[in-house]
Design an enzyme around this catalytic site. Structure first.
Site, PDB file in Angstrom:
ATOM      1  N   ARG A 155      -1.728 -12.852  -2.305  1.00 44.41           N
ATOM      2  CA  ARG A 155      -0.394 -12.833  -2.909  1.00 44.41           C
ATOM      3  C   ARG A 155       0.631 -12.197  -1.963  1.00 44.41           C
ATOM      4  NH1 ARG A 155       1.454  -9.208  -7.632  1.00 44.41           N
ATOM      5  NH2 ARG A 155      -0.098  -7.879  -6.670  1.00 44.41           N
ATOM      6  N   ARG A 237      -4.215  -0.556   3.134  1.00 45.77           N
ATOM      7  CA  ARG A 237      -4.905   0.704   2.906  1.00 45.77           C
ATOM      8  C   ARG A 237      -5.360   1.246   4.255  1.00 45.77           C
ATOM      9  NH1 ARG A 237      -2.719   0.400  -1.099  1.00 45.77           N
ATOM     10  NH2 ARG A 237      -3.454   0.627  -3.247  1.00 45.77           N
ATOM     11  N   ASP A 261       2.046   2.500   7.138  1.00 42.51           N
ATOM     12  CA  ASP A 261       2.512   3.100   5.883  1.00 42.51           C
ATOM     13  C   ASP A 261       1.362   3.767   5.122  1.00 42.51           C
ATOM     14  OD1 ASP A 261       4.547   3.561   3.860  1.00 42.51           O
ATOM     15  OD2 ASP A 261       3.584   1.997   2.658  1.00 42.51           O
ATOM     16  N   GLU A 266      -4.349  10.828   2.205  1.00 41.61           N
ATOM     17  CA  GLU A 266      -2.923  10.950   1.886  1.00 41.61           C
ATOM     18  C   GLU A 266      -2.721  12.099   0.901  1.00 41.61           C
ATOM     19  OE1 GLU A 266      -1.621   7.116   0.536  1.00 41.61           O
ATOM     20  OE2 GLU A 266      -2.000   6.176   2.455  1.00 41.61           O
ATOM     21  N   HIS A 285       3.362   6.161   2.967  1.00 48.85           N
ATOM     22  CA  HIS A 285       3.008   5.305   1.821  1.00 48.85           C
ATOM     23  C   HIS A 285       4.198   5.135   0.877  1.00 48.85           C
ATOM     24  CE1 HIS A 285      -0.751   3.719  -0.463  1.00 48.85           C
ATOM     25  NE2 HIS A 285       0.269   2.906  -0.530  1.00 48.85           N
ATOM     26  N   GLY A 287       5.846   2.187   0.782  1.00 47.87           N
ATOM     27  CA  GLY A 287       6.048   0.748   0.597  1.00 47.87           C
ATOM     28  C   GLY A 287       6.319   0.357  -0.844  1.00 47.87           C
TER      29      GLY A 287
END
Lengths: 318, 318
Positions: A155, A237, A261, A266, A285, A287
């Site tokens: 997707r 990821r 990103d 994290e 991160h 996004g």
């Protein structure tokens, strides 16, 4: 009284992104601004009183060992419908229902392009010298007629590919089960093997789910195949790329640069070596961190909580 | 010994990337990697040069300077247009001016890079990541927002296609823009007032002329949404710089992404440099190796053709 914890609200804004007052009577929502860390006992201490926990993606992991330390927990919610840091089976064993929420895909698609353009046009470095007393910093890399390699044409990958075509790029794609038929469905994309994807891409962007199959999929061997002028972009990821191999590839200029990103742990450790590399464009991160996205997440989370409390849960992840 | 001057090679690459040794052995090359402080400095430095190779508008050649270049016979500029050279004065002083091709697409890519860097806060996020931080602020989504394009020529059309690929609502305006042209691209033609009022992001892609100078002034800023962004990768004077600084300081608009300025290089004490709602790049949109190879490859051809007595791509024939 139903106690609800909303985790990892780093920017202290979640309160304003939904009408939390529309939850059923007796619900009390607490927002946690700081990451709770990775010590399970400490996390348990902070969260032991809560009936419902809403986690933001994989920010705070919930393995079975953590869930077992939360005796009051009845409902665990993640934003989005996938979460590799929640143990769904383990939750079930402890009688905890796990649900997901709707989430938007276009923020990540847009962010991928912000990183591609940011890296190839050196916008951050140029902006930095202009905010001091400089004028120009570095040449740009043109995208038109260059090759965009898409790793994973699902997707997100297929949307990123379509935008590449709007930039006049030649788009190639690979994933383990990708067929030319699927590429034709998306339109104008060439299905190639993994080596060709690595060798031919001027910009290589990763759009793969994290699984045992994709973990460490980009390692020293793959970097060795890439062009020295190539850029690698990862908004999927962190662990899909081998951590040390990326650092080495950037340090040794095996590739021209990376725009990243997502990370291995994290939030990224404060002293992580990637923070020191000039040819790494980095975002934490972010996004999917869009007001619009959190509004969709939380509106749906309120529905999930309401329906769960009324005895007919929705968006259950098995 | 005949001498050739190569001006404004800020990145010191023109001699490395292009093989000038194909020129006759007795040619001596003078390389200038910094801008001239003023016209007097330029006039003095350029005494004795028979041929000058200029880079776009970086060094202006008004009549007053051309009249002092008594040794110069050929002035080559990159690009086929250069508003900073007085073509008539050059001819009257016995200086032939020749141009080269440039790839113009990079300016469209740069505009999109600025749009994404602004809305996704890439420079700020990247800055904290290169320190010890993690996430600064929420980004903004482009999908569904309105992109306004002022000047729907070659570059404007490219940007329109990017906008459509991002699922934006794209509107366009310029004095002679037709419905037919807009229909071809799948965008909507609006009047001048509407483009300022309705755009969430407004990007300028017009040539500088008497008609477009100061096209965006205080009145236009007052029409724009306080949440909107202005992008200029065309030419600085199309926007009234004082009015823009004022609008940015007073948050009349949310921000700006700029590659071009009234005076270039941008003066060190210019107020734009201290604003935190702007992303600035130093007229770098066309700076790419691909482009330089074309520009300077053709510049060299121009010199060779002129030496043979058969000049090409002449811009100031009578």
């Amino acid at each position: 009284m139903t106690k609800i914890a909303v985790l990892d609200d780093y920017l202290d804004q979640f309160r304003d992104y939904a009408d939390w007052g529309s939850l059923p009577d007796g619900c009390d929502v607490a927002f946690f601004n700081d990451h709770l860390g990775y010590d399970e006992d400490k996390i348990a201490e902070s969260l032991k009183d809560f009936d419902i926990i809403l986690g933001i993606r994989e920010r705070t992991p919930f393995p079975e060992s953590q869930i077992s330390k939360l005796p009051n927990l009845k409902l665990l919610i993640t934003t989005g419908m996938h979460n590799t840091s929640f143990d769904f089976k383990g939750a079930k064993k402890h009688g905890v229902v796990v649900c997901g929420t709707k989430t938007l895909s276009h923020p990540t698609i847009e962010h991928t392009w912000a990183l591609i353009l940011g890296a190839t046009k050196f916008i951050s470095a140029k902006d930095r010298v202009m905010h001091a007393d400089g004028w120009q910093a570095g040449m740009s890399v043109g995208l038109k007629d260059k090759t965009l390699g898409v790793l994973g044409l699902g997707r997100l990958g297929s949307q990123v590919a379509k935008i590449g075509q709007a930039f006049g790029m030649n788009v190639i794609a690979w994933s383990q089960n990708l067929t030319q038929e699927r590429c034709d469905e998306v339109g104008g994309i060439q299905c190639v093997d993994k080596d060709t994807l690595l060798k031919d891409s001027d910009v290589l962007t990763i759009h793969y789910k994290l699984s045992d199959r994709s973990r460490g999929m980009i390692s020293a061997k793959e970097f060795g195949l890439m062009k020295p002028s190539a850029y690698l972009v990862n908004t999927s990821r962190g662990p899909i790329i081998e951590e040390q191999d990326l650092i080495d590839a950037l340090k040794n200029k095996t590739i021209a640069g990376a725009a990243i990103d997502v990370f291995w742990v994290e939030p990224l450790a404060k002293d992580h070596p990637i923070r020191k590399l000039d040819n790494a464009l980095l975002t934490g991160h972010t996004g999917y961190v869009m007001k619009e996205n959190h509004e969709v997440n939380f509106l749906n989370a309120i529905e999930v909580i309401t329906d769960f409390l009324s005895g007919s849960p929705i968006n259950v992840i098995e | 010994m005949p001498k050739i001057a190569i001006l404004d090679d800020y990145h010191d690459v023109v001699l490395k990337w292009i093989d000038w040794s194909v020129l006759p052995d007795d040619y001596e090359i003078g390389l200038f990697t910094k801008p001239f402080a003023d016209e007097n400095v330029a006039a003095e430095a350029l005494q004795g040069f028979e041929i000058i190779v200029a880079n776009r508008e970086r060094t202006p050649f008004p009549r007053s300077l051309l009249e002092r270049l008594s040794d110069t016979k050929l002035l080559v500029t990159t690009n086929m247009r250069n508003l900073a050279i007085d073509m008539v004065a050059a001819r009257e002083n016995g200086i032939m001016v020749c141009g080269t091709k440039v790839i113009s697409g990079p300016a469209a890519e740069m505009a999109w890079g600025l749009i994404l860097s602004l809305t996704k806060k890439i420079p700020e996020e990247n800055a904290v990541m290169h320190d010890d931080g993690w996430q600064v602020q929420f980004g903004e989504v482009l999908k569904g927002k309105t992109l306004g394009i002022v000047g729907v020529g070659k570059l404007g059309s490219m940007v329109a296609r990017y906008g459509l690929a991002f699922d934006m609502n794209v509107i366009g305006w310029s004095e002679n823009l037709t419905d037919e042209r807009c229909a071809e691209l799948g965008i909507q033609r609006v009047d001048k007032k509407t483009i300022f009022k309705d755009s969430d992001i407004m990007t300028i892609h017009q040539l500088l002329s008497d008609r477009t100078r100061g096209l965006v002034g205080a009145h236009e800023f007052s029409l724009m949404k306080p949440t909107s962004y202005l992008i200029n990768t065309a030419r600085g004077p199309i926007v009234d710089e004082d009015a823009m600084v004022d609008a940015l300081k007073n948050k009349r608009i949310a921000g700006a992404g700029l590659d071009v300025y009234d005076k270039e290089p941008l003066p060190i004490d210019h107020p734009l440099r201290s604003l935190n709602n702007v992303i600035l790049t130093g007229h770098t949109s066309n700076l790419s190796r691909d482009n330089w190879m074309i520009c300077y490859g053709e510049a060299l051809e121009n010199v060779q053709a002129w030496l043979k007595g058969d000049p090409i791509r002449v811009l100031n024939e009578g």
